[in-house]
Design an enzyme around this catalytic site. Structure first.
Site, mmCIF file in Angstrom:
data_model
loop_
_atom_site.group_PDB
_atom_site.id
_atom_site.type_symbol
_atom_site.label_atom_id
_atom_site.label_comp_id
_atom_site.label_asym_id
_atom_site.label_seq_id
_atom_site.Cartn_x
_atom_site.Cartn_y
_atom_site.Cartn_z
ATOM 1 N N ARG A 149 5.320 -2.561 5.735
ATOM 2 C CA ARG A 149 4.385 -3.060 6.737
ATOM 3 C C ARG A 149 4.338 -4.585 6.680
ATOM 4 O O ARG A 149 4.617 -5.187 5.651
ATOM 5 C CB ARG A 149 2.977 -2.498 6.482
ATOM 6 C CG ARG A 149 2.891 -0.979 6.481
ATOM 7 C CD ARG A 149 1.493 -0.512 6.123
ATOM 8 N NE ARG A 149 1.376 0.948 6.137
ATOM 9 C CZ ARG A 149 1.519 1.722 5.067
ATOM 10 N NH1 ARG A 149 1.801 1.180 3.886
ATOM 11 N NH2 ARG A 149 1.396 3.036 5.162
ATOM 12 N N LYS A 173 -1.481 0.343 1.267
ATOM 13 C CA LYS A 173 -2.880 0.605 1.614
ATOM 14 C C LYS A 173 -3.613 1.256 0.443
ATOM 15 O O LYS A 173 -3.034 2.026 -0.312
ATOM 16 C CB LYS A 173 -2.938 1.531 2.829
ATOM 17 C CG LYS A 173 -2.465 0.873 4.126
ATOM 18 C CD LYS A 173 -2.616 1.817 5.298
ATOM 19 C CE LYS A 173 -2.223 1.155 6.609
ATOM 20 N NZ LYS A 173 -2.377 2.054 7.761
#
Length: 300
Positions: A149, A173
């Site tokens: 990401r 995350k």
């Protein structure tokens, strides 16, 4: 509305510190809640405690009227549901008016990805004799090689790269860590950038930094900065295509599956918690198989 601003700031800090959300994600939450605050003023809703289920439904109707996409509406409702869950946890409200609001059914769309010839054209846009050209090349190669990401890319430190094993330590995350391998093209581009371009950029910095990717001032490149770099490279190709760092992530996953990688491995490398999230790329693969069949089978 001063109280609301204080509560919102506390919520955004909670997302950043406790949930470890990227700055980009936190900014999206702030923007979506801001839209709801404007709605509250229009409807003369005095405070957060006064919001009812009927108000939540009316807000969704207003989004429909303004022709937001279903994806955008779902994100806003999910954001406000999380916001009110936080308010309830902090005992600032009794109920969550968004808890029972049904999310709009998502449009079934295959993820946008690039074909190999498009990727090659993108890699040819950088001037490898300049520090920024070397940085951009290594940035592109790493995004495509690993599928990470943009927030994960912006947070990479030099110590996260293991050149001997050709692996990258990624902080995903929820503070979850994973190791992702990268190939010889990315390794070569990173070596050139770290040994040359990065050192030249670092000379402009007011202080030393361990961040891998730097901007023209020698300070760490942000999420927004990475998106800007990709946009500028796309404009140079003169192709009428939309490319974002996330499209490179889609491209990584699609190409891996098209070349025979198993779904579990791709899930691990992407850092997806659920296999169902990774399965969206199998639809693309099926489309590819169908296209090959139609083009090559004598009785297709």
């Amino acid at each position: 509305m001063e109280f609301v601003k204080d509560v919102l700031n506390s919520f955004l800090e909670y997302l950043q510190i406790e949930k470890n959300y990227s700055k980009y994600t936190v900014d999206c939450y702030e923007k979506d809640i801001g839209i709801f605050m404007s709605f509250m003023q229009e409807e003369q809703i005095q405070n957060l405690q006064s919001v009812t289920y009927a108000d939540a439904r009316l807000f969704l109707t207003r989004l429909y009227e303004k022709q937001y996409s279903k994806r955008s509406m779902s994100r806003k409702i999910s954001c406000l549901r999380t916001f009110y869950r936080y308010l309830n946890r902090e005992e600032l409200v009794e109920d969550n008016p968004f808890a029972l609001v049904t999310l709009p059914k998502k449009e079934e769309r295959n993820p946008r990805f690039l074909y190999e010839e498009e990727i090659v054209k993108l890699f040819q846009m950088n001037d490898l004799t300049t520090p920024l050209g070397q940085r951009n090349q290594s940035l592109l190669e790493l995004l495509y090689a690993t599928g990470i990401r943009v927030s994960e890319c912006a947070s990479i430190k030099l110590s996260d790269i293991d050149f001997s094993l050709q692996t990258l330590l990624v902080y995903g995350k929820g503070k979850k860590q994973r190791y992702v391998p990268f190939g010889c093209y990315a390794k070569g581009a990173l070596r050139v950038y770290i040994d040359n371009g990065r050192k030249l950029l670092l000379k402009k910095a007011p202080s030393d930094t361990h961040s891998l990717f730097l901007n023209y001032k020698g300070t760490p490149l942000t999420d927004r900065g990475i998106r800007l770099v990709i946009d500028q490279l796309v404009k140079k190709t003169a192709e009428n295509i939309h490319i974002s760092p996330h499209v490179l992530r889609h491209t990584f996953a699609t190409h891996m599956l098209n070349e025979g990688a198993d779904l579990r491995t791709v899930q691990e490398m992407l850092g997806h918690e659920h296999l169902s999230t990774t399965q969206i790329y199998t639809h693309v693969t099926k489309d590819r198989l169908k296209a090959v069949y139609m083009n090559h089978h004598p009785r297709a």
